[in-house]
Motif scaffolding. Sequence first.
Motif, short mmCIF file in Angstrom:
data_model
loop_
_atom_site.label_atom_id
_atom_site.label_comp_id
_atom_site.label_asym_id
_atom_site.label_seq_id
_atom_site.Cartn_x
_atom_site.Cartn_y
_atom_site.Cartn_z
N ASN A 2 0.84 -1.19 0.00
CA ASN A 2 0.00 0.00 0.00
C ASN A 2 0.88 1.25 0.00
N THR A 3 0.24 2.40 -0.06
CA THR A 3 0.97 3.66 -0.18
C THR A 3 1.85 3.93 1.03
N ILE A 4 1.35 3.66 2.22
CA ILE A 4 2.15 3.92 3.42
C ILE A 4 3.38 3.01 3.45
N GLU A 5 3.22 1.75 3.07
CA GLU A 5 4.38 0.86 3.00
C GLU A 5 5.38 1.35 1.95
N PHE A 6 4.88 1.84 0.82
CA PHE A 6 5.73 2.37 -0.23
C PHE A 6 6.54 3.57 0.28
N VAL A 9 9.29 2.39 2.74
CA VAL A 9 10.46 1.85 2.04
C VAL A 9 11.29 2.98 1.44
N GLY A 10 10.63 3.95 0.82
CA GLY A 10 11.35 5.08 0.24
C GLY A 10 12.12 5.87 1.28
N LEU A 11 11.51 6.10 2.44
CA LEU A 11 12.19 6.82 3.52
C LEU A 11 13.40 6.04 4.04
N GLU A 12 13.20 4.75 4.25
CA GLU A 12 14.29 3.93 4.78
C GLU A 12 15.44 3.82 3.77
N GLU A 13 15.13 3.55 2.53
CA GLU A 13 16.18 3.37 1.52
C GLU A 13 16.91 4.67 1.21
N SER A 14 16.18 5.78 1.11
CA SER A 14 16.84 7.05 0.82
C SER A 14 17.79 7.44 1.96
N LYS A 15 17.37 7.21 3.20
CA LYS A 15 18.25 7.52 4.33
C LYS A 15 19.45 6.58 4.36
N ASN A 16 19.19 5.29 4.18
CA ASN A 16 20.30 4.32 4.23
C ASN A 16 21.36 4.64 3.18
N TRP A 17 20.95 4.93 1.97
CA TRP A 17 21.90 5.24 0.90
C TRP A 17 22.66 6.52 1.21
N THR A 18 21.94 7.56 1.57
CA THR A 18 22.59 8.84 1.82
C THR A 18 23.51 8.77 3.03
N CYS A 19 23.09 8.07 4.09
CA CYS A 19 23.95 7.95 5.28
C CYS A 19 25.18 7.09 5.01
N ARG A 20 25.04 6.14 4.12
CA ARG A 20 26.23 5.36 3.74
C ARG A 20 27.28 6.28 3.11
N LEU A 108 4.31 8.17 10.68
CA LEU A 108 3.72 7.55 9.50
C LEU A 108 2.92 6.30 9.88
N ASP A 109 3.42 5.54 10.84
CA ASP A 109 2.73 4.33 11.30
C ASP A 109 1.34 4.62 11.87
N GLN A 110 1.11 5.84 12.32
CA GLN A 110 -0.18 6.21 12.91
C GLN A 110 -1.20 6.64 11.87
N LEU A 111 -0.77 6.82 10.62
CA LEU A 111 -1.65 7.37 9.60
C LEU A 111 -2.40 6.29 8.83
N SER A 112 -3.52 6.71 8.29
CA SER A 112 -4.28 5.87 7.36
C SER A 112 -3.97 6.36 5.95
N GLU A 113 -4.37 5.58 4.98
CA GLU A 113 -4.19 6.00 3.58
C GLU A 113 -4.90 7.34 3.34
N ASP A 114 -6.08 7.52 3.92
CA ASP A 114 -6.84 8.77 3.73
C ASP A 114 -6.12 9.97 4.34
N ASP A 115 -5.38 9.75 5.42
CA ASP A 115 -4.64 10.84 6.05
C ASP A 115 -3.61 11.46 5.11
N LEU A 116 -3.11 10.68 4.18
CA LEU A 116 -2.11 11.20 3.24
C LEU A 116 -2.66 12.30 2.35
N ASP A 117 -3.99 12.31 2.15
CA ASP A 117 -4.62 13.32 1.31
C ASP A 117 -5.03 14.57 2.06
N LYS A 118 -4.83 14.59 3.36
CA LYS A 118 -5.18 15.77 4.15
C LYS A 118 -4.23 16.92 3.79
#
Length: 163
Positions: A2-6, A9-20, A108-118
């Motif tokens: 789903n969008t929140i999982e997507f 993953v983007g947040l984790e991977e972008s940070k991991n790459w940049t911090c490396r 982000l874990d506290q949000l619903s898919e609908d919250d992303l459109d707020k």
Amino acid sequence: MNTIEFIKVGLEESKNWTCRLLDDMRETPFVEPTPRGGNHPLWVLGHLIVNESVLLDEWIQGKPNRFPEYTDLFGYGSTPVADPSKYPAYDEIRPRFDEIRQDTLAFLDQLSEDDLDKPSYCVKDPFCKTVGNCFQSMILHTMSHSGNVTDSRRAVGKPPLLS
């Protein structure tokens, strides 16, 4: 996925790459990416920290930036200089990126898919009108500045991490 999982993953991977990349420049954090200057690794690190607080704290939650002491050095409109006396030590600020990204993921874990459109609290950036847009900007902003660090690594003579 789903969008929140997507987003997660983007947040984790972008940070991991940049911090490396950033951590590989820990001993030489003031190497500028071009002969004409630019965003050196320490400035990039501080800028990512301040900007993530802008996005999470200010624009998503409507709260003050949690890093006011870093805003003049690393915030929007700041100019990087290769003078160590102007900046906090790398090891002082590096944990701040881990902390705010951990808080971002927890929020982000506290949000619903609908919250992303707020709507966000952002009034000046047309790309951050919604909560989802703000998370997207976190991912893109982190990855865009990884290029500065990649160029600084090359300027100091380090080989590419990936080829």
